[in-house]
Design an enzyme around this catalytic site. Structure first.
Site, mmCIF file in Angstrom:
data_model
loop_
_atom_site.group_PDB
_atom_site.id
_atom_site.type_symbol
_atom_site.label_atom_id
_atom_site.label_comp_id
_atom_site.label_asym_id
_atom_site.label_seq_id
_atom_site.Cartn_x
_atom_site.Cartn_y
_atom_site.Cartn_z
ATOM 1 N N GLY A 1 22.098 44.858 -21.437
ATOM 2 C CA GLY A 1 21.177 43.725 -21.301
ATOM 3 C C GLY A 1 21.645 42.474 -22.020
ATOM 4 C CG ASN B 1 36.531 49.688 -23.089
ATOM 5 O OD1 ASN B 1 37.464 50.238 -23.667
ATOM 6 N ND2 ASN B 1 35.691 48.876 -23.717
ATOM 7 C CB SER C 1 26.744 39.887 -28.318
ATOM 8 O OG SER C 1 27.722 39.512 -27.371
ATOM 9 C CB CYS D 1 32.802 46.615 -24.956
ATOM 10 S SG CYS D 1 32.883 46.345 -26.690
ATOM 11 C CB CYS E 1 29.873 44.264 -17.546
ATOM 12 S SG CYS E 1 28.754 45.128 -18.673
ATOM 13 C CB CYS F 1 22.358 43.625 -17.399
ATOM 14 S SG CYS F 1 22.779 42.022 -18.120
ATOM 15 C CB CYS G 1 26.385 49.089 -30.339
ATOM 16 S SG CYS G 1 26.508 48.152 -28.812
ATOM 17 C CB CYS H 1 29.639 40.172 -16.505
ATOM 18 S SG CYS H 1 28.638 39.000 -17.442
ATOM 19 C CD GLU I 1 24.302 54.989 -21.540
ATOM 20 O OE1 GLU I 1 24.433 56.054 -20.924
ATOM 21 O OE2 GLU I 1 25.127 54.064 -21.451
ATOM 22 C CG HIS J 1 35.019 37.621 -21.466
ATOM 23 N ND1 HIS J 1 35.536 38.427 -22.446
ATOM 24 C CD2 HIS J 1 33.746 38.046 -21.259
ATOM 25 C CE1 HIS J 1 34.620 39.316 -22.806
ATOM 26 N NE2 HIS J 1 33.523 39.101 -22.116
HETATM 27 N N1 SAH Z 1 24.907 40.425 -22.553
HETATM 28 C C1 SAH Z 1 25.451 40.265 -23.880
HETATM 29 C C2 SAH Z 1 25.487 41.570 -24.626
HETATM 30 C C3 SAH Z 1 26.490 42.572 -24.116
HETATM 31 S S1 SAH Z 1 27.738 42.686 -25.278
HETATM 32 C C4 SAH Z 1 26.819 39.612 -23.779
HETATM 33 O O1 SAH Z 1 27.287 39.436 -22.668
HETATM 34 O O2 SAH Z 1 27.381 39.223 -24.801
HETATM 35 C C5 SAH Z 1 28.934 43.612 -24.486
HETATM 36 C C6 SAH Z 1 30.306 42.992 -24.652
HETATM 37 O O3 SAH Z 1 31.268 43.782 -23.953
HETATM 38 C C7 SAH Z 1 30.369 41.612 -24.027
HETATM 39 O O4 SAH Z 1 31.238 40.793 -24.756
HETATM 40 C C8 SAH Z 1 30.967 41.908 -22.677
HETATM 41 O O5 SAH Z 1 31.523 40.777 -22.092
HETATM 42 C C9 SAH Z 1 31.951 42.979 -23.025
HETATM 43 N N2 SAH Z 1 32.334 43.834 -21.898
HETATM 44 C C10 SAH Z 1 31.634 44.057 -20.774
HETATM 45 N N3 SAH Z 1 32.302 44.910 -19.982
HETATM 46 C C11 SAH Z 1 33.436 45.222 -20.626
HETATM 47 C C12 SAH Z 1 34.515 46.100 -20.337
HETATM 48 N N4 SAH Z 1 34.541 46.811 -19.218
HETATM 49 N N5 SAH Z 1 35.514 46.191 -21.239
HETATM 50 C C13 SAH Z 1 35.453 45.502 -22.413
HETATM 51 N N6 SAH Z 1 34.460 44.680 -22.739
HETATM 52 C C14 SAH Z 1 33.460 44.538 -21.862
#
Ligand code: SAH
Length: 354
Positions: A165, A296, A197, A339, A121, A114, A107, A118, A94, A222
């Protein structure tokens, strides 16, 4: 099947030139074809109008153009667009178009699924299936650029590698895609408009510093406290906060570029003053700013967005220490484009059962 032929976009310009010469063709034709493939993003050899029919037929016998295909486009009530993109092997990733008054940001995804876990996510729920090729990353940008022009009559201004990813675990292909995006034969975009990122793969942050890359770096922090960060992001066990700080020092020494920290504040997890002060201290390591991202929800799980007072407390502590902190509103939540929500919802059952 078309995709069993070699993908012509796997060839560099030099390789394509060598191929042309070996075929008894003029070398400069290779550059013309290369520009059709990248700058013009053509999907068919037949559309290469300044290339002779016989050369086009010759190319077709040797090569395929494995272009991505936007399978499903969803429009959010806030203007955000999410593309479900089908790859040549039918896998789906996506990408998202995020419009604001000043910018249109793409984006993009760097992997199918992935490998990181985390806990908050949605993409983490999909196992990593494969890395994206440079052309698959490039094509996502082109698709969004076209949509920006079609739906907003505006150019694409920024690109963030914040889709599915971990870009630093597909480093070579991400770098090659960025080279194409920034080169004149490609899209000619300025590297300072691109942000990669990372979850914080320290070895790769050092590698990027050594490579003196020109794009921006964002780190999903975080928490600046190991215990909490490890609970949220298991990668912290092998890449702890201190080591992350050291790798960022190295990044700044080499590139002189400040870093952005992405930070979600969760109720009962990192919403207290101890965590806010730890973040402020971490921000002093090198010049930086903080993007506080709204959480989110991805399911009925243990994570909840912190209360507004906690967000205000963070901003107050950071600003009192001269650190720039921006609270980012979530975009595209109604179509699961925000995100952490990218998980091929329409495809999820097929993906995880494969
Ligand atoms: N793997 C890379 C690229 C993904 S960026 C990274 O971790 O940076 C996606 C961003 O959204 C990251 O900062 C991640 O931590 C954040 N993210 C993941 N799940 C989320 C959620 N449910 N709500 C808000 N941010 C989230």
């Amino acid at each position: 099947m078309e995709n069993q032929k070699k993908d012509i976009r796997k060839l560099s310009l030099v390789e394509l030139e060598e191929f042309f010469v070996a075929q008894g063709e003029k070398k400069f034709r290779a550059k013309q074809v290369y520009e059709w493939l990248w700058n013009k993003s053509l999907k068919n050899f037949d559309d290469m109008s300044n290339i002779s029919l016989s050369t086009r037929e010759m190319l077709k016998t040797h090569f395929a153009i494995n272009h991505i295909h936007v399978d499903l486009m969803q429009h959010s009530s806030d203007g955000t667009i999410k593309n479900a993109v089908k790859l040549f092997d039918s896998k789906i990733v996506e990408s998202v178009l995020i419009p604001t008054t000043k910018r249109i940001t793409a984006c993009v995804s760097s992997q199918v699924g992935c490998s990181l876990d985390c806990n908050f996510c949605a993409t983490a729920r999909l196992k990593r299936m494969r890395n994206l090729n440079p052309d698959e990353i490039y094509d996502q940008v082109v698709a969004i650029k076209d949509e920006a022009e079609t739906y907003f009559q505006r150019p694409l201004t920024n690109i963030v590698f914040m889709g599915m990813g971990e870009p630093l675990l597909n480093y070579a292909n991400v770098i090659e895609a960025i080279d194409k995006i920034t080169s004149p034969e490609g899209l000619g975009m300025a590297p300072r408009r691109i942000t990669v990122s990372t979850v914080g793969v320290t070895k790769m942050i050092r590698k990027m510093a050594d490579d003196e890359v020109k794009f921006n770096l964002a780190v999903s922090l975080h928490s600046a406290i190991n215990e909490t960060r490890s609970r949220l992001m298991p990668i912290n066990d092998s890449n702890p906060v201190e080591e992350l700080g050291e790798s960022l020092k190295y990044w700044y020494q080499k590139t002189k570029k400040k870093v952005t920290y992405e930070y979600v504040i969760w109720d009962g997890i990192n919403d207290d003053e101890r965590h806010a002060r730890a973040l402020a201290k971490f921000c002093k390591i090198i010049p930086s700013k903080v993007n506080i991202i709204q959480y989110n929800p991805i399911d009925e799980g243990e994570f909840r967005q912190a209360k507004q007072e906690a967000v205000d407390m963070y901003v107050r502590i950071l600003e009192s220490q001269g650190i720039i902190a921006k609270v980012r509103k979530s975009r595209g939540q109604d179509i699961d484009a925000a995100c952490g929500q990218l998980a091929n919802k329409n495809e999820v059952s097929t993906l995880v059962s494969e």
